[in-house]
Each structure stands twice: as C-alpha cells, then as structure tokens.
Design a protein around this motif. Structure first.
Motif, PDB file in Angstrom:
ATOM      1  N   HIS A 127      24.100  17.791  -2.471  1.00  0.00           N
ATOM      2  CA  HIS A 127      24.730  19.066  -2.130  1.00  0.00           C
ATOM      3  C   HIS A 127      23.740  20.061  -1.550  1.00  0.00           C
ATOM      4  O   HIS A 127      24.149  21.076  -0.958  1.00  0.00           O
ATOM      5  CB  HIS A 127      25.431  19.667  -3.356  1.00  0.00           C
ATOM      6  CG  HIS A 127      24.514  20.346  -4.324  1.00  0.00           C
ATOM      7  ND1 HIS A 127      23.622  19.652  -5.128  1.00  0.00           N
ATOM      8  CD2 HIS A 127      24.316  21.658  -4.620  1.00  0.00           C
ATOM      9  CE1 HIS A 127      22.949  20.499  -5.880  1.00  0.00           C
ATOM     10  NE2 HIS A 127      23.341  21.715  -5.588  1.00  0.00           N
ATOM     11  N   PRO A 130      23.911  20.891   2.722  1.00  0.00           N
ATOM     12  CA  PRO A 130      24.578  22.069   3.296  1.00  0.00           C
ATOM     13  C   PRO A 130      23.929  23.376   2.875  1.00  0.00           C
ATOM     14  O   PRO A 130      23.950  24.352   3.634  1.00  0.00           O
ATOM     15  CB  PRO A 130      26.017  21.966   2.782  1.00  0.00           C
ATOM     16  CG  PRO A 130      25.958  21.031   1.617  1.00  0.00           C
ATOM     17  CD  PRO A 130      24.854  20.072   1.920  1.00  0.00           C
ATOM     18  N   GLY A 176      26.422  23.749   9.266  1.00  0.00           N
ATOM     19  CA  GLY A 176      25.862  22.427   9.494  1.00  0.00           C
ATOM     20  C   GLY A 176      25.183  22.370  10.849  1.00  0.00           C
ATOM     21  O   GLY A 176      25.153  23.350  11.596  1.00  0.00           O
ATOM     22  N   ALA A 214      26.488  17.530   6.787  1.00  0.00           N
ATOM     23  CA  ALA A 214      27.405  18.378   6.027  1.00  0.00           C
ATOM     24  C   ALA A 214      28.689  18.666   6.799  1.00  0.00           C
ATOM     25  O   ALA A 214      28.968  19.797   7.207  1.00  0.00           O
ATOM     26  CB  ALA A 214      26.696  19.678   5.636  1.00  0.00           C
ATOM     27  N   SER A 217      31.295  21.726   6.560  1.00  0.00           N
ATOM     28  CA  SER A 217      30.858  23.111   6.735  1.00  0.00           C
ATOM     29  C   SER A 217      31.837  23.892   7.607  1.00  0.00           C
ATOM     30  O   SER A 217      32.668  23.323   8.331  1.00  0.00           O
ATOM     31  CB  SER A 217      29.461  23.149   7.356  1.00  0.00           C
ATOM     32  OG  SER A 217      28.522  22.484   6.530  1.00  0.00           O
ATOM     33  N   ASN A 261      26.629  13.901  -0.298  1.00  0.00           N
ATOM     34  CA  ASN A 261      26.678  14.666   0.940  1.00  0.00           C
ATOM     35  C   ASN A 261      27.433  13.882   2.009  1.00  0.00           C
ATOM     36  O   ASN A 261      27.117  12.726   2.284  1.00  0.00           O
ATOM     37  CB  ASN A 261      25.250  14.962   1.414  1.00  0.00           C
ATOM     38  CG  ASN A 261      25.228  15.690   2.732  1.00  0.00           C
ATOM     39  OD1 ASN A 261      26.072  16.531   3.002  1.00  0.00           O
ATOM     40  ND2 ASN A 261      24.246  15.365   3.553  1.00  0.00           N
TER      41      ASN A 261
END
Length: 543
Positions: A127, A130, A176, A214, A217, A261
């Motif tokens: 995580h 991001p 991202g 990510a 995002s 992720n």
C-alpha cells in the motif's frame, strides 16, 4: 488423543515491538532536522507493532486485489476490489501524513519526519506504492500552476477516500504514474502512446502502458507523444462531468511480491488529459516525481533491512540450539552484527538523502547538488543490498524462517522490488554518471561532504582518493558505472558513520566495507571487533 509431544523452545510472537525505538533511526531523525516529529513517529511505530496492524498487513497481502472490468449488465467499469484491511492501511498512512502531507507543512524537517514515519510503518509494503506516488507527484504537478492549485490541497489532505468519483469533489485523493510501455521499459522515450490536441487545452490519449503503478488512484501523470514530442499529462480516472475516462485496466500484474498493490497494464482509448509542463519536455517534467520515488526506494530497502534484522534478533534471543541461545553463539553473533552494520549504514544514508531533499525543496543549492548525485548512488547500492540481507536474516531462523508464518518470506519476496522499481541497477548507476555530466559541480560538493570525515580516518581517506581516481578515467566510466555508484554510496556511508555513528558500528563498517577485512557473505567479520554494542543497538525492545 494421547499427547505425542510437548511444545517448548519456541519463540513467542513478535508483538508489541515499536520500530521507532531503533537507535539509528531516532538519531537520524534528530540529526536531519525532524526531531520535532519524534512523538508522532513513536505513536505510529507503536501502532505498527500491534496485533491489529499486523493482521491488516497479512490480510492485504494474502487477499490480493481483484479487477472487475465490467458490471453485471456489461458496462465497462474498470474497478479494483481490495480487502477491507488494505483500506485500513491506506487510511492510517494518509492520516499520519505518510503521503504528500509535507508539501503543505512549512516546518524544516517535514520531509524527514515523513520519511522516518514510512520507516516505522512496517506492516505491509504494497500500500506504500500509492502513498509514495502521491508524495512524489506534487512538485511535478506544479509545472502546471492551474492544475496544482486545483489538486494539491486534495493530494496533501489527510483524508483517505477510496470512492471512484470526480477527484475535485473528494476530500482527499491519491496519484499514480504511467510511463513504461512493453517495447521500451526504462527507455520511456520509446513510448508510442499518442496525445492529440482537442483544441480546448486538453488532449486525447491513445495507447497501451505496460506497467502503471497504483491503478486505482484518482489522477495519474502519463507520458505520451504529442505533436511537439514526448510530453507529460495529468489524466483523471473520472472526468469533471462525472463520466469514466477512457482509461481501461487490461489486467493486474501477477508479481513476486508487493501483492497488495494493484500494478496494472492500461489501455488509453481516447482518454482525456491535460498537459503538465511544455510539449516535448515530458521526461524533464516527470523526473522530479521519479527522483522522489527513488528516495522512497532507498528508504524502503533500509526499512526492510531493519525489519528483517529485528525479526532475526527476536528469534535468536529466544531460541536455543546445542545448549545455548542462538544469539550467544559466536558465529551467530558474527552474522547478526554484520546484518546490523549493513542496516545502520543503509538507514543513515537513506535518511541523509531525505534531509537533503528537505533542504533542497527549500532552496539550498548545495544540498540540491549533493542529492542529485548522492540519491542516485544511494538508490543503487542500498536497494542492491536488500535481497542478500533478507536472505541471511531468514537463514537465522533455519527452516522456521522459510514458513510463511514467520513473516520472513514476505520480506524476502519484497526485497528485490526496490532495486527494480523506478530504474533497475543499471539505470540508477548510469543516472549517477548523468548527474556528473548535467551538474558537474555536484562532484565537488560530494568530495567536500567527504573531506572532513576522510581526514579523520585513513581507511575512508584511501577510499575517497580511490574514488577520485576512478572518476578521472572517463574512457571506461560507463562500463564501470556500477562500481562508481557503489563506491560513492560506501563513501557517504563511511563519512556518516565517522561523523555520527556509534564507534563500534563505525569501526566494523570501515574495517570491512572499506578496508576489505571481510568475506563475500554476511557473518564474515574479522576478529577483534566489539560486537556487543552493535547487537545491543539491534535488540528488539518493548516485547
């Protein structure tokens, strides 16, 4: 059933350990100007060590994201489903300012505090991608003041909102980055994604991105070929009118680690985006975002080393073999001390680069130049050490370390990532050379940084003199780029240890990493070193 065995000589769970108690980390926090954040760091570290946070990390890693390309009726939705634990991790990270919060904080040391907070929030690394991207996007986005004014307050907000809605209507957003394509990889200039002007200031993007970080995002910085050349664009997943942008998630990557992720492949089918910076200057615009994520790679690898070391120390403190605790046995002490020295040196250099970043964003030209050459070398070397370090820490457990329940396999799977993310070893090493070409004055700033500590230790002085000779041979410099980056990083680590390190750690580092009194594997320290204080600094406290 009758009893078949009695359980004994087992190590208790590593629960309640606060990573903020690491001496090297707390010392670096103060030294680099973030001492005012010590209480915040300690509070987050305490939360990191709880059973609840550990459980969040386990669930987010085990229950990987699921891509839903269409809804039940056949509408294209491109949504990613996460385990609820993932959102708890994100919510906690954002609330504690691990993302872009320093850009809204004028206090000197804000970027250092943020870096060290990342270093104590150790429960799950996926995580943090991001989180890192959201941190790194801000200075690049400022190349378009209008977009920065609209989105920066949302990027720096301490509210996490995972809903897929218009970014401007949310209380907080994440970002991202989308650069690489299948035919180019690190050679982003080879990208074929096209950007066609719409005539109203926006562009329409069409193409395929091979690796987008990510994917859930709210906004992305994207490189695409505009009429004026490779350019940088801001692309929201949801357009201002509430409709989904033409950004389709083709698939999620099935990766070795970093499984929480949602790294992805993206199709841009006439997606609407707005320019950030001038046409044809896309790499120059996005490079600051890349540099900041490289800082997080170095910090992440240093964190991985401390985390693996902490688990190894905890295990060997409680496990007996051949009549004695493992940590009391001479060869194991050699291994653990060697791992501890590497972790301390990595941490000191990574946080030093966070300090340089903090001062650079405030206009310090010297620190800007030191960061330009030092960060590239630090990213190369620290990340390069992480995998071997994780393997050796795992080996301290014996077979127990190879079992998922030990937590070591997750650290080991994650370890190579930082060396690959944002430029693999060759890219980082060559970027070290590029710094010398584009900013020649950074070389003298580097040697100025090394001069005083080198004058106080002959081993460091000899290493620095050798580094000068290396840089003087321009004909084969590219061929030797890895060795150059390594020697710059070692010189900076040695200088930091001479200036600020614990004497026992400094002596072990200088006599082995610079003076060559060490074998090719961990646990080959020479005799005569004082290992007790090195191990004392690495002990897991508060459990």
């Amino acid at each position: 059933m009758s009893a078949t065995h009695t359980v004994f000589n087992q190590v208790p769970p590593l629960c309640g350990y606060n990573p903020a108690t690491s001496p090297v980390l707390s010392e670096a926090l103060v030294r680099e100007g973030g001492g005012w954040g010590a209480e915040e760091v300690f509070e987050l570290g305490a939360l990191s060590g709880t059973a609840t946070a550990e459980r969040w990390g386990e669930l987010a890693d085990r229950n990987v994201p699921i891509l839903h390309t269409h809804d039940r009726y056949g509408h294209r939705i491109d949504e990613i489903e996460y385990d609820p634990a993932y959102h708890e991790l994100m919510r906690t990270a954002v609330a504690h300012g691990l993302h872009a919060a320093p850009w809204a904080d004028d206090r000197p040391g804000a970027h250092v505090v943020r870096a060290v907070k990342n270093g104590v929030w150790t429960v799950e690394p996926g995580h943090l991608c991001p989180i890192s991207m959201t941190y790194a996007v801000v200075p690049a986005l400022r190349a378009n003041p209008e977009l920065a004014a609209r989105y920066e307050p949302l990027l720096t907000s301490r509210v996490y909102d995972p809903e897929l809605v218009v970014p401007a209507g949310k209380a907080g957003i994440t970002a991202g980055m989308s650069m690489t394509e299948k035919q180019g990889g690190s050679d982003v200039r080879a990208g074929t994604t096209q950007a066609v002007p719409n005539g109203d200031g926006s562009y329409r993007l069409t193409g395929h991105k091979w690796f987008t970080s990510a994917a859930m995002s709210d906004i992305f910085l994207v490189l695409a070929q505009a009429p004026g050349g490779l350019s940088c664009f801001l692309l929201p997943r949801v357009l201002p009118d509430g409709t989904r942008n033409g950004m389709h998630i083709a698939r999620l990557k099935d990766k070795l680690g970093n499984r929480a992720n949602a790294s992805s492949e993206i199709e841009y089918d006439g997606a609407i985006a707005w320019p950030v910076g001038e046409e044809g200057r896309g790499v120059r615009t996005i490079i600051e975002m890349v540099n900041l994520t490289r800082l997080d790679c170095a910090l992440g690898s240093a964190t991985s080393m401390r985390q693996g070391l902490a688990r190894a120390m905890h295990h060997t403190t409680h496990r007996k073999a051949f009549g004695a605790y493992l940590i009391d046995q001479p060869l194991m002490r050699n291994v653990l001390a060697d791992l501890a020295v590497e972790a301390e040196a990595a941490t000191m250099l990574a946080v030093r680069m966070a300090g340089a970043t903090d001062r650079a964003v405030r206009g310090d030209e010297r620190e800007t130049l030191l960061r330009r050459i030092g960060l590239a070398a630090a990213k190369y070397w620290i990340c390069k050490q992480a995998t071997a370090h994780a393997a050796e820490a795992m080996e301290c457990f014996g077979g127990n370390g190879y079992a998922e329940e030990s937590g070591m396999p997750r650290i080991y799977r994650e370890a190579p990532l930082m060396g690959i993310w944002e430029g693999s070893g060759n890219v980082s090493a060559l970027d070290t050379l590029r710094a010398m070409v584009t900013k020649p004055e950074c070389v003298e700033v580097l040697f100025d940084e090394l001069a005083d500590p080198a004058a106080r230790d002959p081993r460091l002085a000899a290493h620095v003199a050798g580094l000068r000779r290396q840089l003087g041979d321009a004909a084969t410099l590219e061929y030797r780029a890895r060795r150059v980056a390594e020697d710059i990083a070692l010189a900076l680590q040695g200088a930091l240890l001479v200036d600020h390190g614990h004497p026992a750690v400094a002596e072990a580092f200088l006599s082995t990493r610079l003076d060559g009194r060490r074998g090719g594997a961990y646990g080959t320290l020479p005799t005569g070193l004082d290992l007790a204080p090195i191990l004392e600094r690495a002990l897991v406290k508060g459990v």
